[in-house]
Design an enzyme around this catalytic site. Structure first.
Site, PDB file in Angstrom:
ATOM      1  N   LYS A  58       0.817  -1.215   0.000  1.00  0.00           N
ATOM      2  CA  LYS A  58       0.000   0.000   0.000  1.00  0.00           C
ATOM      3  C   LYS A  58       0.854   1.270   0.000  1.00  0.00           C
ATOM      4  O   LYS A  58       0.356   2.338  -0.278  1.00  0.00           O
ATOM      5  CB  LYS A  58      -0.930   0.013   1.227  1.00  0.00           C
ATOM      6  CG  LYS A  58      -2.051  -1.017   1.137  1.00  0.00           C
ATOM      7  CD  LYS A  58      -3.057  -0.864   2.258  1.00  0.00           C
ATOM      8  CE  LYS A  58      -2.714  -1.674   3.483  1.00  0.00           C
ATOM      9  NZ  LYS A  58      -2.724  -3.138   3.276  1.00  0.00           N
ATOM     10  N   HIS A  92       1.701 -11.418  11.263  1.00  0.00           N
ATOM     11  CA  HIS A  92       2.392 -10.212  10.788  1.00  0.00           C
ATOM     12  C   HIS A  92       1.937  -9.021  11.609  1.00  0.00           C
ATOM     13  O   HIS A  92       0.857  -9.035  12.196  1.00  0.00           O
ATOM     14  CB  HIS A  92       2.141 -10.000   9.289  1.00  0.00           C
ATOM     15  CG  HIS A  92       0.688  -9.855   8.935  1.00  0.00           C
ATOM     16  ND1 HIS A  92      -0.185 -10.936   8.871  1.00  0.00           N
ATOM     17  CD2 HIS A  92      -0.054  -8.773   8.637  1.00  0.00           C
ATOM     18  CE1 HIS A  92      -1.385 -10.506   8.543  1.00  0.00           C
ATOM     19  NE2 HIS A  92      -1.347  -9.201   8.403  1.00  0.00           N
TER      20      HIS A  92
END
Ligand code: DD3
Length: 322
Positions: free
Chosen positions: A192, A262
């Site tokens: 992103k 994560h």
């Protein structure tokens, strides 16, 4: 009329740049052959549009793809250049001391970040389709009887995660690595973030250890791993990007979008997608909770939102839990 040498140079440069750019695109994804079937989602606020389309399929028999277009943030260093090199300034309206314009820029100053999922599966199309959302309160028991069996029945591919861990993809983008198989991780910029400005800084720490699916699997045994991610992750970002550790939002998602542990690192000043209360769990709180109770995340009721079309919502409905 004869063309001035500088105009000719400019035209040549532009022409060369254009064909080079198109060549770059052709070598990866044939954007010019992408025909839009449907707008999956659009946000005026985020300046994004998510498109479902097909490649080589005017007749509808092509390969599905998702193309995400996003206008990028301003880069402070470039603003002066924009004001210098614009090609047209079109007045829209003027009233007293106030006026608005359309500013037209040369192509190289007017880029659009483009993310492609190709070939895209039905799941990708569903994921980006705008839907109503519902809050779920998942007890520890719900996790065992509803969510876990569901996750296990799904074949989410996380090949891209393994590619990063094994240096088969994005190896040159790794910002930091602790190679320890149990307590190590890779720190890498998230898709992103284009890394062109710090405003929307977004990195992910992906742990080397396989099989930790989510927050729900964490126990006090994982404290060394979590502390490494928190400490070394921040240090690496401070060192590379000159952002203070106290200006970073460090958190896990529940539910995550992929079931390999994560941790997200975003700039605190950036209202990053997915940092809302119904999804984000600050790593510092997670560590503290695990120090307080080793089984905290097996016991606790966790709240999260599910979209109307998500199969997991159906499972909760069938169990009479929504
Ligand atoms: C994903 C969640 C996943 C579409 C899109 C993104 N950061 C990634 C592959 C490589 C990456 C990520 C799934 C997929 Cl747009 C479907 O994200 C990735 N590499 N978030 C990085 N660095």
């Amino acid at each position: 009329m004869a063309e001035s040498p500088s105009a000719k140079r400019k035209r040549d440069e532009n022409g060369a740049a254009e064909s080079q750019d198109k060549a770059d695109a052709a070598s990866s994804f044939p954007l010019a052959e992408f025909s839009v079937c449907k707008v999956l989602r659009e946000s005026a606020r985020d300046k994004t549009i998510f498109l479902h389309g097909q490649v080589n399929g005017a007749s509808g028999d092509g390969t599905d793809a998702v193309v995400i277009l996003e206008k990028t943030p301003f880069q402070e260093e470039n603003v002066a250049e924009l004001l210098q090199k614009y090609t047209k300034l079109q007045l829209q309206m003027s009233n007293d001391i106030y006026s608005t314009y359309c500013l037209y820029l040369p192509p190289e100053l007017n880029e659009i970040k483009t993310t492609v999922v190709y070939p895209a599966t039905e799941k990708h199309l569903q994921k980006y389709l705008c839907q109503e959302v519902y809050l779920i309160q998942e007890t520890g028991e719900d996790y065992k009887t509803i969510t876990l069996p569901f996750i296990q029945s799904q074949s989410f591919s996380i090949q891209w995660v393994y590619n990063i861990l094994e240096k088969k993809a994005e190896a040159d983008r790794i910002i930091y690595e602790n190679p320890d198989p149990a307590n190590g991780f890779v720190l890498i910029p998230d898709f992103k973030w284009d890394q062109k400005q710090l405003d929307d800084l977004y990195l992910i720490a992906i742990c080397h250890c396989r099989g930790i699916k989510s927050l729900r699997d964490l126990t006090a045994d994982h404290l060394p791993l979590l502390k490494n991610i928190s400490q070394e992750g921040k240090e690496a970002i401070v060192k590379r990007f000159r952002i203070a550790g106290a200006q970073l939002r460090v958190y896990l998602h529940y539910q995550p979008s992929y079931y390999h542990l994560h941790v997200h690192f975003t700039a605190l000043s950036y209202d990053a997608p997915g940092c809302s209360v119904e999804r984000a769990h600050l790593l510092s709180d997670v560590i503290d909770n695990l120090e307080f109770d080793a089984q905290y995340y097996q016991k606790r009721t966790l709240t999260f939102a599910l979209r109307a079309d998500e199969p997991l919502l159906k499972k909760f409905q069938d169990a009479g839990r929504v």
